[in-house]
Design a protein around this motif. Sequence first.
Motif, PDB file in Angstrom:
ATOM      1  N   ILE A 532       0.853  -1.191   0.000  1.00  0.00           N
ATOM      2  CA  ILE A 532       0.000   0.000   0.000  1.00  0.00           C
ATOM      3  C   ILE A 532       0.887   1.238   0.000  1.00  0.00           C
ATOM      4  O   ILE A 532       1.734   1.406   0.889  1.00  0.00           O
ATOM      5  N   LEU A 533       0.731   2.083  -1.004  1.00  0.00           N
ATOM      6  CA  LEU A 533       1.423   3.378  -1.032  1.00  0.00           C
ATOM      7  C   LEU A 533       0.431   4.407  -0.481  1.00  0.00           C
ATOM      8  O   LEU A 533      -0.525   4.781  -1.154  1.00  0.00           O
ATOM      9  N   LEU A 534       0.662   4.836   0.754  1.00  0.00           N
ATOM     10  CA  LEU A 534      -0.339   5.623   1.471  1.00  0.00           C
ATOM     11  C   LEU A 534       0.098   7.081   1.611  1.00  0.00           C
ATOM     12  O   LEU A 534       1.206   7.366   2.069  1.00  0.00           O
ATOM     13  N   THR A 535      -0.785   7.975   1.216  1.00  0.00           N
ATOM     14  CA  THR A 535      -0.546   9.416   1.332  1.00  0.00           C
ATOM     15  C   THR A 535      -1.652  10.043   2.168  1.00  0.00           C
ATOM     16  O   THR A 535      -2.833   9.799   1.925  1.00  0.00           O
ATOM     17  N   VAL A 536      -1.264  10.823   3.161  1.00  0.00           N
ATOM     18  CA  VAL A 536      -2.222  11.584   3.964  1.00  0.00           C
ATOM     19  C   VAL A 536      -2.235  13.012   3.452  1.00  0.00           C
ATOM     20  O   VAL A 536      -1.184  13.654   3.372  1.00  0.00           O
ATOM     21  N   LYS A 537      -3.404  13.490   3.096  1.00  0.00           N
ATOM     22  CA  LYS A 537      -3.527  14.861   2.598  1.00  0.00           C
ATOM     23  C   LYS A 537      -4.471  15.649   3.500  1.00  0.00           C
ATOM     24  O   LYS A 537      -5.520  15.146   3.905  1.00  0.00           O
ATOM     25  N   ILE A 538      -4.090  16.875   3.771  1.00  0.00           N
ATOM     26  CA  ILE A 538      -4.896  17.760   4.596  1.00  0.00           C
ATOM     27  C   ILE A 538      -5.562  18.787   3.699  1.00  0.00           C
ATOM     28  O   ILE A 538      -4.886  19.554   3.017  1.00  0.00           O
ATOM     29  N   GLU A 539      -6.879  18.781   3.690  1.00  0.00           N
ATOM     30  CA  GLU A 539      -7.627  19.729   2.875  1.00  0.00           C
ATOM     31  C   GLU A 539      -7.786  21.052   3.617  1.00  0.00           C
ATOM     32  O   GLU A 539      -7.625  21.108   4.841  1.00  0.00           O
ATOM     33  N   ASP A 540      -8.111  22.104   2.891  1.00  0.00           N
ATOM     34  CA  ASP A 540      -8.267  23.398   3.557  1.00  0.00           C
ATOM     35  C   ASP A 540      -9.717  23.654   3.958  1.00  0.00           C
ATOM     36  O   ASP A 540     -10.239  24.751   3.820  1.00  0.00           O
ATOM     37  N   VAL A 541     -10.384  22.602   4.451  1.00  0.00           N
ATOM     38  CA  VAL A 541     -11.674  22.722   5.135  1.00  0.00           C
ATOM     39  C   VAL A 541     -11.465  22.147   6.534  1.00  0.00           C
ATOM     40  O   VAL A 541     -10.597  21.294   6.733  1.00  0.00           O
ATOM     41  N   PRO A 542     -12.230  22.598   7.527  1.00  0.00           N
ATOM     42  CA  PRO A 542     -11.985  22.130   8.900  1.00  0.00           C
ATOM     43  C   PRO A 542     -12.204  20.633   9.072  1.00  0.00           C
ATOM     44  O   PRO A 542     -11.395  19.953   9.691  1.00  0.00           O
ATOM     45  N   TYR A 543     -13.312  20.134   8.541  1.00  0.00           N
ATOM     46  CA  TYR A 543     -13.639  18.721   8.712  1.00  0.00           C
ATOM     47  C   TYR A 543     -14.072  18.133   7.369  1.00  0.00           C
ATOM     48  O   TYR A 543     -14.648  18.832   6.540  1.00  0.00           O
ATOM     49  N   LEU A 544     -13.782  16.853   7.179  1.00  0.00           N
ATOM     50  CA  LEU A 544     -14.124  16.192   5.926  1.00  0.00           C
ATOM     51  C   LEU A 544     -15.003  14.980   6.234  1.00  0.00           C
ATOM     52  O   LEU A 544     -14.703  14.199   7.151  1.00  0.00           O
ATOM     53  N   ASP A 545     -16.072  14.824   5.482  1.00  0.00           N
ATOM     54  CA  ASP A 545     -16.968  13.689   5.670  1.00  0.00           C
ATOM     55  C   ASP A 545     -16.238  12.379   5.411  1.00  0.00           C
ATOM     56  O   ASP A 545     -15.346  12.303   4.555  1.00  0.00           O
ATOM     57  N   LEU A 546     -16.648  11.337   6.125  1.00  0.00           N
ATOM     58  CA  LEU A 546     -16.035  10.022   5.933  1.00  0.00           C
ATOM     59  C   LEU A 546     -16.213   9.519   4.512  1.00  0.00           C
ATOM     60  O   LEU A 546     -15.359   8.805   3.982  1.00  0.00           O
ATOM     61  N   SER A 547     -17.304   9.920   3.864  1.00  0.00           N
ATOM     62  CA  SER A 547     -17.566   9.468   2.504  1.00  0.00           C
ATOM     63  C   SER A 547     -16.552  10.015   1.505  1.00  0.00           C
ATOM     64  O   SER A 547     -16.381   9.464   0.420  1.00  0.00           O
ATOM     65  N   LYS A 548     -15.888  11.120   1.853  1.00  0.00           N
ATOM     66  CA  LYS A 548     -14.913  11.735   0.953  1.00  0.00           C
ATOM     67  C   LYS A 548     -13.473  11.483   1.392  1.00  0.00           C
ATOM     68  O   LYS A 548     -12.550  12.051   0.836  1.00  0.00           O
ATOM     69  N   ARG A 549     -13.288  10.630   2.395  1.00  0.00           N
ATOM     70  CA  ARG A 549     -11.974  10.516   3.023  1.00  0.00           C
ATOM     71  C   ARG A 549     -11.005   9.622   2.256  1.00  0.00           C
ATOM     72  O   ARG A 549      -9.810   9.893   2.224  1.00  0.00           O
ATOM     73  N   LEU A 550     -11.496   8.547   1.648  1.00  0.00           N
ATOM     74  CA  LEU A 550     -10.590   7.550   1.064  1.00  0.00           C
ATOM     75  C   LEU A 550     -10.646   7.553  -0.460  1.00  0.00           C
ATOM     76  O   LEU A 550     -11.719   7.660  -1.059  1.00  0.00           O
ATOM     77  N   PHE A 551      -9.464   7.426  -1.077  1.00  0.00           N
ATOM     78  CA  PHE A 551      -9.360   7.232  -2.528  1.00  0.00           C
ATOM     79  C   PHE A 551      -8.393   6.076  -2.759  1.00  0.00           C
ATOM     80  O   PHE A 551      -7.229   6.120  -2.345  1.00  0.00           O
ATOM     81  N   LEU A 552      -8.874   5.012  -3.419  1.00  0.00           N
ATOM     82  CA  LEU A 552      -8.080   3.806  -3.616  1.00  0.00           C
ATOM     83  C   LEU A 552      -7.893   3.545  -5.100  1.00  0.00           C
ATOM     84  O   LEU A 552      -8.845   3.633  -5.881  1.00  0.00           O
ATOM     85  N   GLU A 553      -6.665   3.211  -5.489  1.00  0.00           N
ATOM     86  CA  GLU A 553      -6.344   2.934  -6.892  1.00  0.00           C
ATOM     87  C   GLU A 553      -5.543   1.639  -6.978  1.00  0.00           C
ATOM     88  O   GLU A 553      -4.538   1.468  -6.268  1.00  0.00           O
ATOM     89  N   ASP A 554      -5.984   0.741  -7.845  1.00  0.00           N
ATOM     90  CA  ASP A 554      -5.287  -0.531  -8.054  1.00  0.00           C
ATOM     91  C   ASP A 554      -4.171  -0.315  -9.066  1.00  0.00           C
ATOM     92  O   ASP A 554      -4.416   0.036 -10.229  1.00  0.00           O
TER      93      ASP A 554
END
Length: 648
Positions: A532-554
């Motif tokens: 797994i190549l994992l990147t943590v990104k911080i958006e410029d909004v205070p909180y992010l919904d769980l539905s928008k949190r993960l992006f997975l690519e095979d």
Amino acid sequence: MSNDVAVQATADPLEPSLGAVTHAHKEGLARLAVGAIGIVFGDIGTSPLYAFRETFAGHHQLAPTPENVLGVLSLIFWSMMIVVTLKYVIIIMRADNKGEGGSLALLALISRSGSTKARWTKGLVLLGVFATALFYGDSMITPAMSVLTAVEGLAVVNHGFAPFVLPIALAILFGLFTIQSRGVGKVGLLFGPVMMLYFIVLAVLGIVNIVAQPGVFFALNPWHAVRFFLDDGVRAFLAMGSVVLAVTGAEALYADMGHFGRKPIGVSWLVFVLPALMLNYLGQGAMILAATPEQALALVHNPFFLMASEQVRLPLVILATVATIIASQAVISGAFSVTQQAIQLGFMPRLRIIHTSSSAAGQIYIPSINWALMVMVMVLVMMFRSSSNLAAAYGIAVSGAMMIDSCLIGVVLFSLWKWKPWFGAPVLAALLLVDFAYLAANLTKVPDGGWFPLLIGFMIFTLLTTWARGRALMIARMREATMPVDVFVRSAAGSATRVSGTAVFMTSSAHGVPHALLHNLKHNKVLHERVILLTVKIEDVPYLDLSKRLFLEDLGQGFWRLVVRYGFMDDPDVPAALARTTDCGPSFKMMETSFFLARQTLIASSRPGMALWREKLFAWMLRNAESAMEFFRLPTNRVVELGSQVEI
């Protein structure tokens, strides 16, 4: 993984947040309003202890004549109406970033909207960062000034207490910083009721003195402020350097908006706090007006405590001391919150953050910030030794931050809200004129102590900008040697030995192959079955919904790219994010998962980018940054760190 957190602008449209209002309806407007009184208004609420006094008995002394008293009271009232009510409550608090406020949140809001031209973006970022740096200077002076002022009331009760004022103030401040690690959740429940009692006492003291001199209400007429300048413009201008102390803490209304919402804060201010404060200021003025000239000269040296009769002065000192402790607590908690935002947005290295409450995510404790603040507050108290001396250092950081807020809100008015120039320009000009006048008046106090917050501000500004610039350079240098993922997968997957289990390689970039993966393959010559190549990104909004949190690519051959997004007020938790990832094979088990991190050793060089001394400063900050293992809550027995050298 490099010691940075990537920041990526979101594509969400700019919408007015209804979160604060909805929150208010859910918990009850009255309850939130009481909570706001306990937390938000502590700083501005303790201003009556010293603001009126310093105008007459401070470094630029003013004769307590009836004309001057009415002029100063008029300035205080209209400053509260223009700076606090109009600027912050009515205008700036509408510019919420998904419910959150503060200079960094406002900066992220402007950046996310994409409404500013590229050539202005860098200047706006520097302004926002400098406002944050000034906040740290203010967070050092506020506890020292407020607690010392309250304890000095003991000398008013009995002159024999005078030698003990400094030791008592230092002991209170030491105790305040010591208990931070335990959290203030349970004690914080008392903040609202205690501060409500304090504001009621302020109002009662004011009314008792106003009854004897009701003519003091004429001070609400702005003509008295105008005449004050016409009679003696120089002294009136210098007096503004102390009058601004009456509105210190106004920026807290905006910074704490995310905790209580715009409506509860506005209601608390207009219905309860503003009337109580003005009644007290008018009461202090009424007491001076009712006195003989000789008595007035003595009274202006501590009008707040002298308003009360001798029988109740000691309880008043105790209540005022408790109120200043609460105000200091709010400032300290604010410093923790601002630091967390700065870390997440990439302006500070990772620091150890401890959560002091299992239910309230906003209750955090940052040891390094806490002890640094404590040392500086103690130094301030011992160096200046009295609240009057400290008042010379107080005000510059606040007026500077307010000036920057006006500049940033100017961008919002015209670029985001699309105000018409014929309406917006006069409003913005009026706000900037008032802020500039206060800032200019405070600059006259630089030789007497105003240099301190400016020095602290410039030092922290240097640290913040050095980290942001150095981080960008380091990422750029590492990308120069990055191998494309598809090339690596084709060449390595078939030749390397595969072993069971999962390997998570954390990387700041969502492109290319992580350096840790290359080093691991080079030295160990094996690959796990699932990578797994994992990147943590911080958006410029205070909180992010769980539905928008993960992006997975095979990526094929057992390789996956996982991007986990958080808001800048969220707490990154990588194991929790992996537990929610279900589309890349079997569920993740921590005892079968290894985390690989790259720890860079920086080598300063003469390559273009930063001055050599800043490169060395950045290298020092990188060495002392918190490990990604604790910051992202990785299991300590499943982490492997691989070192590498980077030249910038």
